[in-house]
Design an enzyme around this catalytic site. Structure first.
Site, short mmCIF file in Angstrom:
data_model
loop_
_atom_site.label_atom_id
_atom_site.label_comp_id
_atom_site.label_asym_id
_atom_site.label_seq_id
_atom_site.Cartn_x
_atom_site.Cartn_y
_atom_site.Cartn_z
N LYS A 197 0.82 -1.21 0.00
CA LYS A 197 0.00 0.00 0.00
C LYS A 197 0.86 1.26 0.00
O LYS A 197 0.47 2.28 -0.57
CB LYS A 197 -0.95 -0.01 1.20
CG LYS A 197 -2.10 -0.99 1.05
CD LYS A 197 -2.93 -0.74 -0.20
CE LYS A 197 -4.13 -1.64 -0.30
NZ LYS A 197 -4.85 -1.48 -1.59
N HIS A 216 -8.12 2.22 -7.35
CA HIS A 216 -8.08 1.11 -6.39
C HIS A 216 -9.13 0.10 -6.84
O HIS A 216 -10.29 0.17 -6.45
CB HIS A 216 -8.39 1.65 -4.99
CG HIS A 216 -8.28 0.63 -3.92
ND1 HIS A 216 -9.12 0.58 -2.83
CD2 HIS A 216 -7.41 -0.40 -3.74
CE1 HIS A 216 -8.78 -0.40 -2.04
NE2 HIS A 216 -7.74 -1.02 -2.57
N SER A 234 -11.13 -2.55 0.80
CA SER A 234 -10.75 -3.88 1.24
C SER A 234 -11.98 -4.63 1.77
O SER A 234 -12.75 -4.10 2.55
CB SER A 234 -9.69 -3.79 2.33
OG SER A 234 -9.39 -5.06 2.85
N LYS A 238 -13.32 -7.23 -4.46
CA LYS A 238 -12.55 -6.98 -5.69
C LYS A 238 -11.87 -8.25 -6.19
O LYS A 238 -12.00 -8.61 -7.36
CB LYS A 238 -11.51 -5.89 -5.45
CG LYS A 238 -12.06 -4.52 -5.15
CD LYS A 238 -10.97 -3.46 -5.16
CE LYS A 238 -9.82 -3.74 -4.23
NZ LYS A 238 -10.24 -3.83 -2.81
N THR A 239 -11.12 -8.90 -5.31
CA THR A 239 -10.38 -10.10 -5.72
C THR A 239 -11.34 -11.23 -6.07
O THR A 239 -11.18 -11.91 -7.08
CB THR A 239 -9.42 -10.53 -4.61
OG1 THR A 239 -8.53 -9.47 -4.31
CG2 THR A 239 -8.61 -11.75 -5.04
N ASP A 253 -6.07 -5.41 -7.53
CA ASP A 253 -6.18 -4.36 -6.52
C ASP A 253 -5.81 -2.96 -6.99
O ASP A 253 -6.39 -2.00 -6.50
CB ASP A 253 -5.32 -4.71 -5.29
CG ASP A 253 -5.69 -3.91 -4.07
OD1 ASP A 253 -6.89 -3.79 -3.77
OD2 ASP A 253 -4.78 -3.40 -3.39
N ARG A 320 -5.21 -13.15 5.42
CA ARG A 320 -4.86 -12.84 4.04
C ARG A 320 -3.99 -13.92 3.42
O ARG A 320 -3.34 -14.69 4.12
CB ARG A 320 -4.09 -11.52 3.98
CG ARG A 320 -4.87 -10.29 4.39
CD ARG A 320 -5.61 -9.71 3.22
NE ARG A 320 -6.36 -8.52 3.56
CZ ARG A 320 -6.90 -7.72 2.65
NH1 ARG A 320 -6.78 -8.00 1.37
NH2 ARG A 320 -7.59 -6.66 3.01
#
Length: 530
Positions: A197, A216, A234, A238-239, A253, A320
């Protein structure tokens, strides 16, 4: 924003230290990590690591940006993102970090880059005493170096994950970046996401000067070459939603949007693991829990036999996994694609009042892009234990340090020029707020998104939800029509109206406090509650 060419790391550190591994191989790093027990092997072959409480998420309250006199580009009024640090204070901490590194038994140096577009790639040198952090840079940063890049001097990042800041008056852990001198510091936080980040925040500060819009978002490509962007904070999906066996993954990302199209900024994925299911997220599951030899699992429950429990959130909900894009079966080589045909805004609405999908016109898209409403999900930042309503401009406020007009103007320009269809998708709650309703089923959300990407929602009838100024489809093939109207999913309609009115008022108050007068009347009129 000008670049000041300086020697970021003292010559003596990198020339006199007796034990430096420069651009080590993946296999040598894995061997070293296991030897020093910086992580342990899991059943899938992935490396597993656990962090102290302070290092289970980002630390925005201890994230700083160096404030140079006369720099007009950074929005210092936006205190949630841009906490200023005096240059002399940064220099003191930077020198302290170099001294700490000089005392380490071994250092690791990697030379990578962010940005798959050759003209807009930023070279990144990382210096650390952590083999695991070094392996993370191999997963997340690109291995190419672009001599033709317009971004100038490289970024140097010092990473000291296991030390604490010694300077009197400073917090024990901090993240700091100096955009002009291209320096970044991760000091006292072992959360791997802090490294990536930091690099992308620097990119997001640099790119608009070149007419490039940083976003983003995740991105993927259909067999016909059309692309889609998925913007969101987050934990909003998205993923998950861009990992689709029928579409090639471009990135998960961070992307840039130039006159040539879109380009990934990174080399891998950094996916949330909580609640991971093979039947719902097969690509991520395979990359981490079946063929995880290139993955790092961070802050997940691991049993003595090496198996992972993705439902156990006692440690943190922000478990994660990082893995290179090559771990996925269907990836777009080169990390670039055409201008997006479809843009999806992802919001995890904890109030449970937003529809599962809605279509936005240009003015509405501009408004929602500016406000970036979502709910901050548990674990994504240290101290967040339950969803909290938040507005994060451009769906990435913590990583967008410039004045908002810089990003907004570029978005409007590209949206107008390339005619992307924009949808708002709620991956949050339905049937009631958090604690009462249920989280949207990812299978249903994926079905709605696929319908939007295939153009199946272009010609269906819509109703105008005036309270939030969005167009909601009355039908979607294969989806219960009641689900499309959020009010119908609540047991008590009066309760829905009360919560919806309260959320619309939050929109209105936030917009008028922060952005009134910044945008046209047509865009302002699209703010919920107005």
């Amino acid at each position: 924003m000008s670049s000041v060419a300086t020697s970021s790391v003292s010559t003596s550190l990198l020339t006199t230290h007796p034990n430096i591994w420069v651009d080590p191989s993946r296999s040598s790093l894995v061997d070293e990590i296991l030897t020093v027990r910086e992580a342990l092997p899991s059943a899938s072959g992935a490396l597993a690591v656990w962090r102290p409480a302070l290092s289970t998420g980002r630390i925005p309250q201890n994230t700083y940006m160096v404030c140079h006199p006369g720099d007009p580009t950074i929005d210092w009024s936006f205190s949630q993102t841009c906490i200023p640090m005096e240059p002399n204070v940064f220099d003191e901490v930077w020198s302290e970090a170099q001294h700490m590194l000089s005392q380490k038994e071994r250092l690791y140096v990697t030379h990578r880059s962010v940005g798959a577009h050759p003209q807009y790639a930023l070279s990144v040198q990382t210096v650390t005493d952590s083999a695991l952090s070094t392996l993370f840079t191999l997963n997340m940063f690109l291995d190419a170096q672009y001599a033709e890049s317009q971004l100038g001097d490289p970024l140097t990042i010092l990473v000291l994950p296991y030390d604490t800041v010694q300077r009197p008056g400073s917090s024990k852990a901090l993240i700091a970046m100096d955009f002009q001198r291209r320096r970044g510091l991760v000091y006292g936080s072992s959360y791997l996401g802090s490294v990536k980040k930091l690099a992308f925040t620097v990119m997001n500060a640099l790119l608009p000067e070149h007419g490039i819009l940083p976003l983003h978002c995740s991105a993927n490509e259909a067999p016909d070459g059309s692309t889609a962007l998925f913007l969101g904070l987050s934990g909003t999906g998205k993923t998950t939603l861009s990992s689709d066996s029928q579409r090639k993954m471009i990135g998960d990302d961070e992307h840039l949007w130039s006159d040539e199209g879109i380009a990934n900024m990174e080399n891998g994925c950094y996916a949330k693991l909580i609640g991971l299911r093979k039947e719902k997220e097969p690509e991520i599951y395979m990359a981490v829990l079946e063929q995880g030899q290139d993955a790092i699992i961070e802050n997940a429950m691991v049993y003595p036999d090496g198996t992972i429990d993705t439902d156990d959130d006692r440690f943190t909900e922000n478990s994660r996994a990082t893995y290179p894009l090559t771990s996925l079966q269907n990836v777009k080589k080169g990390g670039q694609g055409a201008h997006p045909s479809t843009i999806i805004f992802l919001t995890a609405d904890a109030s449970g009042v937003l529809p599962p999908i809605a279509k936005l016109n240009t003015e509405q898209a501009m408004l929602w892009f500016l406000l970036g409403y979502t709910s901050k999900l548990a674990g994504t930042e240290a101290g967040i234990t339950k969803p909290k309503a938040t507005f994060s401009r451009f769906f990435g406020g913590p990583f967008m340090p410039r004045k908002p007009q810089d990003y907004l103007d570029l978005f409007q320009q590209k949206l107008t020029q390339y005619g992307s269809a924009v949808y708002l998708v709620n991956t949050g709650w339905s049937g009631g707020p958090y604690g009462v309703g249920e989280r949207m089923d990812i299978a249903v959300t994926r079905h709605l998104v696929c319908a939007a990407l295939r153009g199946e929602l272009h010609s269906v009838p819509y109703w105008e939800y005036r309270k939030f100024h969005v167009a909601v489809p009355l039908v979607c093939p294969g989806v219960d029509e009641n689900l499309l109207n959020p009010k119908k999913m609540w047991s008590h309609p009066d309760d829905y109206d009360r919560v919806a009115d309260a959320l619309a008022l939050e929109f209105k108050e936030y917009f008028e406090k922060n952005f009134l007068g910044l945008v046209s009347d047509a865009i302002a009129a699209m703010c919920p509650g107005r």
